[in-house]
Design an enzyme around this catalytic site. Structure first.
Site, PDB file in Angstrom:
ATOM      1  N   LYS A  54      17.928 -12.309   9.734  1.00 44.17           N
ATOM      2  CA  LYS A  54      17.460 -10.999   9.253  1.00 44.17           C
ATOM      3  C   LYS A  54      16.691 -10.255  10.337  1.00 44.17           C
ATOM      4  CE  LYS A  54      14.891 -12.517   5.827  1.00 44.17           C
ATOM      5  NZ  LYS A  54      15.036 -13.976   5.997  1.00 44.17           N
ATOM      6  N   ARG A 111      10.438 -10.805  -1.789  1.00 42.78           N
ATOM      7  CA  ARG A 111      10.764 -12.229  -1.804  1.00 42.78           C
ATOM      8  C   ARG A 111      10.595 -12.837  -3.187  1.00 42.78           C
ATOM      9  NH1 ARG A 111       9.467 -13.201   3.985  1.00 42.78           N
ATOM     10  NH2 ARG A 111      10.129 -15.292   4.587  1.00 42.78           N
ATOM     11  N   ARG A 125      13.614 -22.501  17.097  1.00 40.31           N
ATOM     12  CA  ARG A 125      12.871 -21.257  17.292  1.00 40.31           C
ATOM     13  C   ARG A 125      11.447 -21.510  17.777  1.00 40.31           C
ATOM     14  NH1 ARG A 125      13.286 -17.139  12.251  1.00 40.31           N
ATOM     15  NH2 ARG A 125      11.612 -18.411  11.422  1.00 40.31           N
ATOM     16  N   ARG A 172       8.465 -21.578  16.290  1.00 44.63           N
ATOM     17  CA  ARG A 172       7.302 -20.863  15.782  1.00 44.63           C
ATOM     18  C   ARG A 172       6.348 -21.875  15.149  1.00 44.63           C
ATOM     19  NH1 ARG A 172       9.243 -16.227  11.877  1.00 44.63           N
ATOM     20  NH2 ARG A 172       8.335 -17.563  10.283  1.00 44.63           N
ATOM     21  N   ARG A 193       9.931 -24.124   3.278  1.00 48.05           N
ATOM     22  CA  ARG A 193      10.280 -22.696   3.231  1.00 48.05           C
ATOM     23  C   ARG A 193      11.650 -22.489   2.615  1.00 48.05           C
ATOM     24  NH1 ARG A 193       9.454 -21.568   9.004  1.00 48.05           N
ATOM     25  NH2 ARG A 193      10.485 -19.587   8.691  1.00 48.05           N
TER      26      ARG A 193
END
Ligand code: AMP
Length: 185
Positions: A14, A90, A129, A131, A142
């Site tokens: 996204k 969300r 990634r 993070r 998540r």
């Protein structure tokens, strides 16, 4: 004028795709994750409240998002050039809040872009990634939170006739091409 909502699991692409469309078409990109991460870094009142939820991979309480979204949607750039919402809504209450707000400020959106990617590909992407909230335990959480609280929004938007499926399990360029085809409809 383009207004889009990007829906999809964490790691579906996204943010990447929103950034590409935002820079090519000059559409303001609103990432609630980015806004919250900045707030955490700066330890603002919002950031202090949001931090523990984000570290665990939980959603921050709906109420914390509402003022932020209302403010962002009433700034000159979004009023004049539209928006791509990435990471909001969300939850169902967030979706209902947003529909109330866009009616109130007369900012109808064209599509809800639903970017789909198989689960295992998502985990691999997120692990790559790096993070802070991208370690495997938090990632699994998540994804669980996504399926429980966010995935049901596809029904909500599908009933409104707004949902468009985009296959996210492709190269970045191919996904962008699908989105550009949608925008030129
Ligand atoms: P993201 O960058 O979109 O993956 O968001 C990172 C984290 O910020 C999420 O795991 C949530 O903790 C929080 N967050 C972002 N957007 C929302 C939202 N709309 N509602 C609740 N929490 C959010």
């Amino acid at each position: 004028m383009t207004r889009l909502i990007f829906l999809g699991a964490p790691g579906a692409g996204k943010g990447t795709q929103a950034k590409i469309l935002s820079s090519e078409y000059y559409i303001p990109h609103i990432s609630t994750g980015d806004i919250l991460r900045t707030a955490v870094q700066q330890q603002t009142a919002l950031g202090v409240k949001a931090q523990s939820y984000m570290d665990r991979g939980e959603l921050v309480p709906d109420q914390l998002l509402y003022d932020l979204i209302r403010e962002r949607l009433t700034q000159p750039d979004t009023v004049e050039q539209g928006w791509i919402l990435d990471g909001f809504p969300r939850t169902l209450p967030q979706a209902e809040f947003l529909d109330g707000l866009v009616a109130e400020v007369n900012q109808p959106y064209e599509y809800v872009v639903y970017i789909t990617v198989p689960d295992e590909a998502l985990v691999q992407r997120l692990l790559g990634r790096g993070r802070k909230d991208d370690n495997e335990v938090v990632i699994r959480n998540r994804l669980r939170v996504y399926y429980e609280q966010t995935a049901p929004l596809t029904d909500y938007y599908s009933k409104l006739g707004k949902l468009v499926d985009i296959q996210g399990d492709k190269s970045e360029e191919e996904v962008t091409a699908q989105l550009k085809a949608l925008l030129s409809r």
